[in-house]
Design a protein around this motif. Structure first.
Motif, mmCIF file in Angstrom:
data_model
loop_
_atom_site.group_PDB
_atom_site.id
_atom_site.type_symbol
_atom_site.label_atom_id
_atom_site.label_comp_id
_atom_site.label_asym_id
_atom_site.label_seq_id
_atom_site.Cartn_x
_atom_site.Cartn_y
_atom_site.Cartn_z
ATOM 1 N N LEU A 1 39.126 43.141 51.358
ATOM 2 C CA LEU A 1 38.408 42.232 51.857
ATOM 3 C C LEU A 1 37.433 41.736 50.630
ATOM 4 C CD1 LEU A 1 36.855 44.269 55.127
ATOM 5 C CD2 LEU A 1 38.954 42.570 55.075
ATOM 6 N N ARG B 1 34.100 39.190 49.781
ATOM 7 C CA ARG B 1 33.131 38.258 50.368
ATOM 8 C C ARG B 1 32.508 37.346 49.340
ATOM 9 N NH1 ARG B 1 28.022 41.237 52.056
ATOM 10 N NH2 ARG B 1 27.630 40.889 49.641
ATOM 11 N N THR C 1 32.125 39.705 46.275
ATOM 12 C CA THR C 1 32.402 41.246 46.609
ATOM 13 C C THR C 1 33.476 41.884 46.956
ATOM 14 O OG1 THR C 1 29.904 41.048 46.743
ATOM 15 C CG2 THR C 1 31.037 43.089 47.586
ATOM 16 N N VAL C 2 34.117 42.772 46.287
ATOM 17 C CA VAL C 2 35.398 43.280 46.604
ATOM 18 C C VAL C 2 35.371 44.535 47.271
ATOM 19 C CG1 VAL C 2 38.002 43.899 46.052
ATOM 20 C CG2 VAL C 2 36.592 41.817 45.061
ATOM 21 N N ARG C 3 36.094 44.915 48.539
ATOM 22 C CA ARG C 3 36.222 46.159 49.159
ATOM 23 C C ARG C 3 37.592 46.428 49.438
ATOM 24 N NH1 ARG C 3 33.243 48.007 53.270
ATOM 25 N NH2 ARG C 3 33.061 49.759 52.116
ATOM 26 N N ARG C 4 38.127 47.790 48.899
ATOM 27 C CA ARG C 4 39.411 48.173 48.987
ATOM 28 C C ARG C 4 39.462 49.418 49.797
ATOM 29 N NH1 ARG C 4 41.975 45.171 44.968
ATOM 30 N NH2 ARG C 4 40.576 44.486 43.378
ATOM 31 N N LYS D 1 44.716 47.576 37.859
ATOM 32 C CA LYS D 1 43.349 47.472 38.076
ATOM 33 C C LYS D 1 42.440 47.775 36.855
ATOM 34 C CE LYS D 1 39.749 49.355 41.040
ATOM 35 N NZ LYS D 1 39.681 50.329 42.187
ATOM 36 N N ALA D 2 42.765 48.919 36.197
ATOM 37 C CA ALA D 2 42.260 49.390 34.886
ATOM 38 C C ALA D 2 42.601 48.280 33.934
ATOM 39 C CB ALA D 2 42.741 50.678 34.445
ATOM 40 N N ASN E 1 40.057 45.440 34.424
ATOM 41 C CA ASN E 1 38.578 45.767 34.148
ATOM 42 C C ASN E 1 38.472 45.985 32.744
ATOM 43 O OD1 ASN E 1 37.588 45.839 36.699
ATOM 44 N ND2 ASN E 1 37.958 48.060 36.974
ATOM 45 N N TYR E 2 39.430 46.366 32.122
ATOM 46 C CA TYR E 2 39.273 46.348 30.589
ATOM 47 C C TYR E 2 39.117 44.859 30.045
ATOM 48 C CZ TYR E 2 40.509 47.505 25.743
ATOM 49 O OH TYR E 2 40.683 47.823 24.443
ATOM 50 N N LYS F 1 38.074 42.460 31.475
ATOM 51 C CA LYS F 1 36.679 42.098 32.048
ATOM 52 C C LYS F 1 35.657 42.489 30.914
ATOM 53 C CE LYS F 1 36.860 42.386 36.937
ATOM 54 N NZ LYS F 1 36.703 43.266 38.090
ATOM 55 N N GLU F 2 35.591 43.797 30.417
ATOM 56 C CA GLU F 2 34.977 44.007 29.549
ATOM 57 C C GLU F 2 34.980 43.626 28.192
ATOM 58 O OE1 GLU F 2 34.667 49.337 30.715
ATOM 59 O OE2 GLU F 2 35.278 48.533 28.801
ATOM 60 N N TYR G 1 31.798 41.463 26.496
ATOM 61 C CA TYR G 1 30.806 41.838 25.271
ATOM 62 C C TYR G 1 30.975 40.769 24.552
ATOM 63 C CZ TYR G 1 29.633 46.030 27.564
ATOM 64 O OH TYR G 1 28.940 46.812 28.744
ATOM 65 N N MET H 1 31.981 40.260 34.599
ATOM 66 C CA MET H 1 32.155 41.587 35.198
ATOM 67 C C MET H 1 32.520 41.416 36.590
ATOM 68 S SD MET H 1 32.565 43.648 32.858
ATOM 69 C CE MET H 1 32.388 45.293 33.382
ATOM 70 N N ASP H 2 31.832 40.451 37.382
ATOM 71 C CA ASP H 2 32.035 40.132 38.785
ATOM 72 C C ASP H 2 33.383 39.404 39.122
ATOM 73 O OD1 ASP H 2 29.633 41.406 39.332
ATOM 74 O OD2 ASP H 2 28.451 39.737 39.292
#
Ligand code: ZN
Ligand code: ZN
Lengths: 171, 430
Positions: free
Chosen positions: B31, B33, B57-60, B183-184, B187-188, B190-191, B195, B201-202
Motif C-alpha cells: 500500500l 500513501r 509512505t510505503v507499507r508492505r 529492495k536492498a 535502497n543502496y 537511494k543512499e 549522499y 531517501m523517501d
C-alpha cells in the motif's frame, strides 16, 4: 516463566518492539563495527528509510474503497463486523518483523539434517581478498574509519562520512 | 473450475487465470500513501501514470521475503480480486510461497485463503519448481527436460536463491540463500544518490525506476571505475535523471536516453582503457565533489556515474560493500556442491536465471565470468535467462494449473476444515 516473558513482550510499546531486534543485536555485540554492519543490513531492508520517526499507528486510515471488502463479505456476511473490528484492533499493534517470527519458530531445535531457513544461508565469502569502495563516492578507498570500520577514500569523503553517517544508526 | 494463479512476491504480485499465457495484472505488493493524501492506494491505483507517488509512505505485507502482515495482504488481495472480477468462492488457488516458509506463516496464509476468501481449493508451489517446469515444457528435448534437473537462480525482491531441482522438485537441502535482493539494491541506490547529490531517501517508486532504467552490470569494475572518473564526453557512464516536479511531470524520466546508452559501446572485457590520466582525474574528481556540495536543490535532476554499476555489483560481491556474504557465483557453487556428485555437472550445464534483478544488462555474462574459474575444467557452464524473468514463475504456475492432475494435487476447503493447516501442508511436499 514463559508466560511472564510473553506478557511483558505484549506490554512493550509498539515503538520499542519495532526497534527491539536492532537493539538486541547491537547490545549483544559491544564493538561499534559489528553494530554498524547490523545497522547497515537493517537500513537496506527498510521500507521508508527517509522517515526519521517511523509511523507505527497510521493503519487506521489504511482502509481502501468499501467495495474491496465485498469479495470477502460475499459468503460470510455475518462475520463482517467482527473482521473489521479485528482488523482495526490488529492495526493498533505494530506488524511483527520476520526476525521475531523466526525466533519463535525455534529452528535451532531441529535436527541438523533438516533443511531450514537458517541452514540455507550462503554464509561468508571464502576469499578474504576484498576490493574496497569508498562509501561516500564509490571509488576505490584506502582508508577505514577508526570508529565504525566504514571505508572512505579522501579527507573530503571522510568529512562527509563523519557529518552524515558515522555511527548514525548506533544507539 | 477457474484456477486463480497468484505469484505472491514480496515486491510484485503476478495474478491471472491458470492456462493463460499472460497474467491479468502485475501490481506492487504494497500500500502507498501519497503525501497529498490521507488514503492508502493499492494495486492498479499505484500503476496509474498520473498518480504522483513522490515521497509516498510505503507499507508492505512482506519483510525479508516472508509474509508478516496477513491483514495488509488481505486488504491488497481483496482489492485485487475485486478489480479483476475474480470470485474466490468459485475458484481454486495456486499460490507461490517462499522456500523455507515458517509454519506460523503457512497457518496464517491458509486462514487467509480458506477462511477469509473462501477459496474452494489450494495448491502451494515454490518458485524453482515452477520455473523448471516452464523451461522443461518449452524445450521437451532439451537437457533440462530430459535430465529433469536444473539449477534455478532466483534473484528476487528480498533475497537470492540458488536452488537445485531434481526429478522436477526443488531439492531443499541444496538451496543456498543470499540475504539481499531488489529492495536492498534500490535502497543502496537511494543512499548513494542521497549522499552525493539530492535527498531521495523517501522515493521508493522513483528509485526503482532509476534502477531499472539506468543500472547495468560491469564486466570489469576497475576499468569502469576509471572511466566513471572522467570528465565531459569521455565519461560514457554519466547520465541525467529528471525528477518529477509535481506540475509538468508526475513521473521521473531519463533526460537523454542516447546519453544513457553510451556504456553499451564498451568493448566487453577490454582492460586498462585510457589509464594515463589518472592523477589529474583524481583532482578533477575532487573538484566535482565540491561542486556537488553546492548543487542547486531546486533543480529537479541529478546525474549518475559509478552508481549505475556499483548497485548491481552488490549481488556479485556483497562483501566489498560491507555485507559479510558470499557473492552469487560462490552461492551457486555451494548449492551445487551440496548435491550428489553425479548431479553436479548437469546442474552447472542447466543454470536458469529468473527474478527481476537478472534483468540488469550483462548480468548473465558477468555471472559466467565469475563462475567459470570456480567450476572444474571438465564441466560445462551454461547459463540461460528466462525469456521474461518477472513472469517466469507465474507462467510455470499457469501451466501447472492447467494440467489434468491439478485438482487432485490440491487441498480442498473441506479437507482443510477437517485436518487443519499443518496436516494439509504435508501433501505439498514429497
Ligand atoms: Zn570517496
Ligand atoms: Zn565512521
Amino acid at each position: 516463566m514463559d508466560e511472564d516473558m510473553s506478557n511483558s513482550a505484549r506490554r512493550m510499546s509498539t515503538r520499542t518492539r519495532r526497534v527491539a531486534p536492532k537493539m538486541v543485536a547491537a547490545l549483544a555485540s559491544n564493538d561499534n563495527r559489528t553494530q554498524a554492519v547490523l545497522a547497515r543490513l537493517e537500513a537496506l531492508e527498510n521500507d521508508n528509510p527517509g522517515l526519521e520517526t517511523v509511523e507505527v499507528n497510521d493503519d487506521s486510515d489504511a482502509s481502501l474503497d468499501d467495495d474491496d471488502e465485498q469479495v470477502k463479505r460475499q459468503s460470510k456476511g455475518t462475520k463482517r463486523k467482527t473482521r473489521q473490528a479485528k482488523a482495526l484492533e490488529n492495526a493498533k499493534k505494530a506488524p511483527r518483523t520476520f526476525h521475531e517470527l523466526l525466533h519463535e519458530a525455534n529452528l535451532e531445535s531441529l535436527p541438523r539434517h533438516v533443511p531450514t531457513y537458517l541452514r540455507a544461508a550462503v554464509g561468508p565469502p571464502s576469499s578474504v581478498a576484498r576490493r574496497h569502495f569508498c562509501t561516500v563516492c564509490g571509488f576505490s578507498s584506502n582508508y577505514t574509519c577508526v570508529r565504525c570500520g566504514t571505508r572512505f577514500c579522501s579527507t573530503r569523503c571522510q568529512n562527509i562520512h563523519n557529518d552524515t553517517r558515522c555511527l548514525k544508526f548506533v544507539a | 473450475m477457474t484456477v486463480v494463479v497468484l505469484d505472491n512476491g514480496g515486491g510484485l504480485i503476478k495474478a491471472g487465470i491458470g492456462g493463460e499465457r499472460e497474467p491479468l495484472t502485475v501490481i506492487p505488493n504494497c500500500l502507498a500513501r501519497p503525501v497529498s493524501s490521507k488514503k492508502f492506494l493499492t494495486g492498479d491505483q499505484l500503476l496509474s501514470p498520473t498518480e504522483d507517488l513522490t515521497s509516498a509512505t510505503v507499507r508492505r505485507p512482506f519483510d525479508r521475503g516472508y509474509l508478516i502482515n496477513p491483514d495488509l495482504q488481505s486488504t491488497i488481495w481483496a482489492h485485487l480480486f475485486s478489480t479483476l472480477r475474480l470470485t474466490p468462492s468459485h475458484s481454486s488457488l495456486l499460490l507461490t510461497e517462499p522456500l523455507f516458509n515458517l509454519p506460523s506463516i503457512q497457518r496464517h496464509t491458509d486462514e487467509l485463503v480458506f477462511e477469509e476468501f473462501n477459496f474452494k481449493a489450494l495448491y502451494v508451489a515454490d518458485a524453482p519448481g515452477l520455473v523448471h517446469l516452464y523451461e522443461a515444457s518449452r524445450r521437451p528435448y532439451g537437457l533440462v527436460s530430459k535430465s529433469q534437473c536444473s539449477l534455478v537462480v532466483d534473484c528476487g525482491f528480498s533475497f537470492v536463491h540458488a536452488a537445485p531441482v531434481f526429478q522436477n522438485f526443488c531439492v531443499n537441502y541444496g538451496v543456498k540463500r543470499m540475504d539481499l535482493g531488489g529492495k536492498a539494491l534500490s535502497n543502496y541506490l537511494k543512499e548513494l544518490i542521497s549522499y552525493r547529490s539530492i535527498n531521495v531517501m523517501d522515493e521508493s517508486f522513483l528509485m526503482d525506476h532509476v534502477k531499472e532504467k539506468l543500472c547495468f552490470v560491469s564486466l570489469d569494475v576497475q576499468r569502469d571505475l576509471m572511466i566513471a572518473r572522467k570528465r565531459g564526453n569521455d565519461n560514457i557512464f554519466k547520465c541525467t535523471y529528471v525528477l518529477p516536479d509535481g506540475v509538468t511531470y508526475t513521473k521521473g524520466f531519463v533526460k537523454d536516453p542516447a546519453e544513457a546508452d553510451r556504456y553499451r559501446t564498451l568493448s566487453d572485457g577490454a582492460t586498462g582503457l585510457h589509464t594515463e590520466k589518472m592523477e589529474t582525474d583524481q583532482q578533477e574528481h575532487e573538484e566535482k565533489l565540491e561542486n556537488k556540495n553546492k548543487i542547486d536543490l531546486t533543480k529537479n535532476e541529478f546525474s549518475l556515474t559509478n552508481e549505475r554499476f556499483l548497485v548491481p555489483e552488490m549481488i556479485f560481491r556483497p562483501a566489498d560493500l560491507g555485507m559479510n556474504q558470499a557473492g552469487l557465483a560462490e552461492c551457486i557453487v555451494r548449492a551445487v556442491n551440496s548435491c550428489h556428485p553425479h548431479l553436479q555437472p548437469v546442474l552447472y550445464e542447466s543454470i536458469i536465471l529468473t527474478g527481476g534483478s537478472t534483468l540488469f544488462p550483462r548480468f548473465a555474462e558477468r555471472l559466467e565470468r565469475e563462475l567459470r574459474p570456480l567450476v572444474p575444467d571438465n564441466y560445462r557452464v551454461k547459463i540461460s535467462t528466462q525469456e521474461d524473468p518477472i513472469l517466469g514463475v507465474w507462467r510455470g504456475g499457469s501451466l501447472l494449473a492447467s494440467s489434468p492432475d491439478f485438482e487432485t494435487m490440491c487441498v480442498t476447503k473441506a479437507e482443510y476444515e477437517e485436518l487443519g493447516s499443518f496436516r494439509c501442508r504435508k501433501r505439498f511436499f514429497h
